[in-house]
Scaffold this motif. Sequence first.
Motif, PDB file in Angstrom:
ATOM      1  N   ASP A   1       0.818  -1.211   0.000  1.00 27.95           N
ATOM      2  CA  ASP A   1       0.000   0.000   0.000  1.00 27.95           C
ATOM      3  C   ASP A   1       0.855   1.266   0.000  1.00 27.95           C
ATOM      4  O   ASP A   1       0.344   2.364   0.174  1.00 27.95           O
ATOM      5  CB  ASP A   1      -0.991   0.039   1.172  1.00 27.95           C
ATOM      6  CG  ASP A   1      -2.118  -0.971   1.005  1.00 27.95           C
ATOM      7  OD1 ASP A   1      -2.371  -1.399  -0.132  1.00 27.95           O
ATOM      8  OD2 ASP A   1      -2.732  -1.345   2.018  1.00 27.95           O
ATOM      9  N   HIS A   2       2.187   1.128  -0.181  1.00 32.32           N
ATOM     10  CA  HIS A   2       3.089   2.270  -0.302  1.00 32.32           C
ATOM     11  C   HIS A   2       2.751   3.035  -1.580  1.00 32.32           C
ATOM     12  O   HIS A   2       2.395   2.432  -2.592  1.00 32.32           O
ATOM     13  CB  HIS A   2       4.536   1.760  -0.358  1.00 32.32           C
ATOM     14  CG  HIS A   2       5.542   2.813  -0.674  1.00 32.32           C
ATOM     15  ND1 HIS A   2       6.006   3.700   0.261  1.00 32.32           N
ATOM     16  CD2 HIS A   2       6.168   3.124  -1.832  1.00 32.32           C
ATOM     17  CE1 HIS A   2       6.879   4.509  -0.301  1.00 32.32           C
ATOM     18  NE2 HIS A   2       6.997   4.185  -1.570  1.00 32.32           N
ATOM     19  N   ILE A   3       2.860   4.361  -1.540  1.00 38.29           N
ATOM     20  CA  ILE A   3       2.643   5.186  -2.717  1.00 38.29           C
ATOM     21  C   ILE A   3       4.008   5.633  -3.245  1.00 38.29           C
ATOM     22  O   ILE A   3       4.814   6.176  -2.498  1.00 38.29           O
ATOM     23  CB  ILE A   3       1.786   6.432  -2.400  1.00 38.29           C
ATOM     24  CG1 ILE A   3       0.441   6.029  -1.809  1.00 38.29           C
ATOM     25  CG2 ILE A   3       1.613   7.304  -3.642  1.00 38.29           C
ATOM     26  CD1 ILE A   3      -0.492   5.309  -2.753  1.00 38.29           C
ATOM     27  N   ALA A   4       4.259   5.386  -4.513  1.00 40.14           N
ATOM     28  CA  ALA A   4       5.508   5.775  -5.164  1.00 40.14           C
ATOM     29  C   ALA A   4       5.187   6.747  -6.288  1.00 40.14           C
ATOM     30  O   ALA A   4       4.073   6.740  -6.828  1.00 40.14           O
ATOM     31  CB  ALA A   4       6.216   4.550  -5.725  1.00 40.14           C
ATOM     32  N   ALA A   5       6.158   7.577  -6.657  1.00 35.81           N
ATOM     33  CA  ALA A   5       6.010   8.499  -7.785  1.00 35.81           C
ATOM     34  C   ALA A   5       7.115   8.196  -8.791  1.00 35.81           C
ATOM     35  O   ALA A   5       8.291   8.114  -8.416  1.00 35.81           O
ATOM     36  CB  ALA A   5       6.089   9.945  -7.320  1.00 35.81           C
ATOM     37  N   HIS A   6       6.739   7.987 -10.047  1.00 36.30           N
ATOM     38  CA  HIS A   6       7.708   7.663 -11.092  1.00 36.30           C
ATOM     39  C   HIS A   6       7.314   8.320 -12.407  1.00 36.30           C
ATOM     40  O   HIS A   6       6.133   8.545 -12.669  1.00 36.30           O
ATOM     41  CB  HIS A   6       7.768   6.151 -11.339  1.00 36.30           C
ATOM     42  CG  HIS A   6       8.330   5.379 -10.205  1.00 36.30           C
ATOM     43  ND1 HIS A   6       9.644   5.450  -9.827  1.00 36.30           N
ATOM     44  CD2 HIS A   6       7.743   4.507  -9.345  1.00 36.30           C
ATOM     45  CE1 HIS A   6       9.851   4.657  -8.806  1.00 36.30           C
ATOM     46  NE2 HIS A   6       8.712   4.082  -8.483  1.00 36.30           N
ATOM     47  N   LYS A   7       8.318   8.565 -13.238  1.00 41.75           N
ATOM     48  CA  LYS A   7       8.070   8.998 -14.602  1.00 41.75           C
ATOM     49  C   LYS A   7       7.692   7.778 -15.441  1.00 41.75           C
ATOM     50  O   LYS A   7       8.010   6.640 -15.067  1.00 41.75           O
ATOM     51  CB  LYS A   7       9.303   9.691 -15.182  1.00 41.75           C
ATOM     52  CG  LYS A   7       9.539  11.047 -14.548  1.00 41.75           C
ATOM     53  CD  LYS A   7      10.532  11.849 -15.313  1.00 41.75           C
ATOM     54  CE  LYS A   7      10.602  13.251 -14.739  1.00 41.75           C
ATOM     55  NZ  LYS A   7      11.339  14.170 -15.598  1.00 41.75           N
ATOM     56  N   GLY A   8       7.051   8.016 -16.567  1.00 37.65           N
ATOM     57  CA  GLY A   8       6.573   6.919 -17.400  1.00 37.65           C
ATOM     58  C   GLY A   8       7.669   6.009 -17.916  1.00 37.65           C
ATOM     59  O   GLY A   8       7.449   4.823 -18.125  1.00 37.65           O
ATOM     60  N   GLY A   9       8.885   6.539 -18.105  1.00 35.15           N
ATOM     61  CA  GLY A   9       9.983   5.726 -18.597  1.00 35.15           C
ATOM     62  C   GLY A   9      10.393   4.607 -17.665  1.00 35.15           C
ATOM     63  O   GLY A   9      11.013   3.628 -18.086  1.00 35.15           O
ATOM     64  N   ALA A  10      10.043   4.709 -16.380  1.00 34.14           N
ATOM     65  CA  ALA A  10      10.390   3.681 -15.394  1.00 34.14           C
ATOM     66  C   ALA A  10       9.311   2.606 -15.299  1.00 34.14           C
ATOM     67  O   ALA A  10       9.510   1.600 -14.632  1.00 34.14           O
ATOM     68  CB  ALA A  10      10.600   4.324 -14.035  1.00 34.14           C
ATOM     69  N   LEU A  11       8.170   2.812 -15.966  1.00 38.43           N
ATOM     70  CA  LEU A  11       7.022   1.933 -15.798  1.00 38.43           C
ATOM     71  C   LEU A  11       6.774   1.060 -17.027  1.00 38.43           C
ATOM     72  O   LEU A  11       7.044   1.473 -18.158  1.00 38.43           O
ATOM     73  CB  LEU A  11       5.763   2.768 -15.536  1.00 38.43           C
ATOM     74  CG  LEU A  11       5.830   3.739 -14.365  1.00 38.43           C
ATOM     75  CD1 LEU A  11       4.585   4.600 -14.349  1.00 38.43           C
ATOM     76  CD2 LEU A  11       6.018   3.009 -13.065  1.00 38.43           C
ATOM     77  N   THR A  12       6.225  -0.132 -16.765  1.00 41.58           N
ATOM     78  CA  THR A  12       5.732  -0.988 -17.847  1.00 41.58           C
ATOM     79  C   THR A  12       4.359  -1.503 -17.442  1.00 41.58           C
ATOM     80  O   THR A  12       4.096  -1.732 -16.258  1.00 41.58           O
ATOM     81  CB  THR A  12       6.670  -2.190 -18.114  1.00 41.58           C
ATOM     82  OG1 THR A  12       6.852  -2.924 -16.903  1.00 41.58           O
ATOM     83  CG2 THR A  12       8.008  -1.743 -18.640  1.00 41.58           C
TER      84      THR A  12
END
Length: 69
Positions: free
Chosen positions: A56-67
């Motif tokens: 349930d942790h909230i993280a913030a990332h740019k789209g380049g780090a996500l798939t």
Amino acid sequence: MAKKFKIGDHVSWNSEAGRVSGTIKAIHTSDFDYKGHRRHASEADPQYEIKSDKTDHIAAHKGGALTLS
């Protein structure tokens, strides 16, 4: 240009603890404060707030780090 995601998308990313997955809860298209730090975002390069499936942790990332997962 990084892929664009939408609220509700299930995504994964690499963290210090290994591969993590979660659901996008918010999209930031302008600079914002996050956990005491200024995060930079724009329409062209948004940042995503993701709620982890396991902790349930909230993280913030740019789209380049996500798939998508």
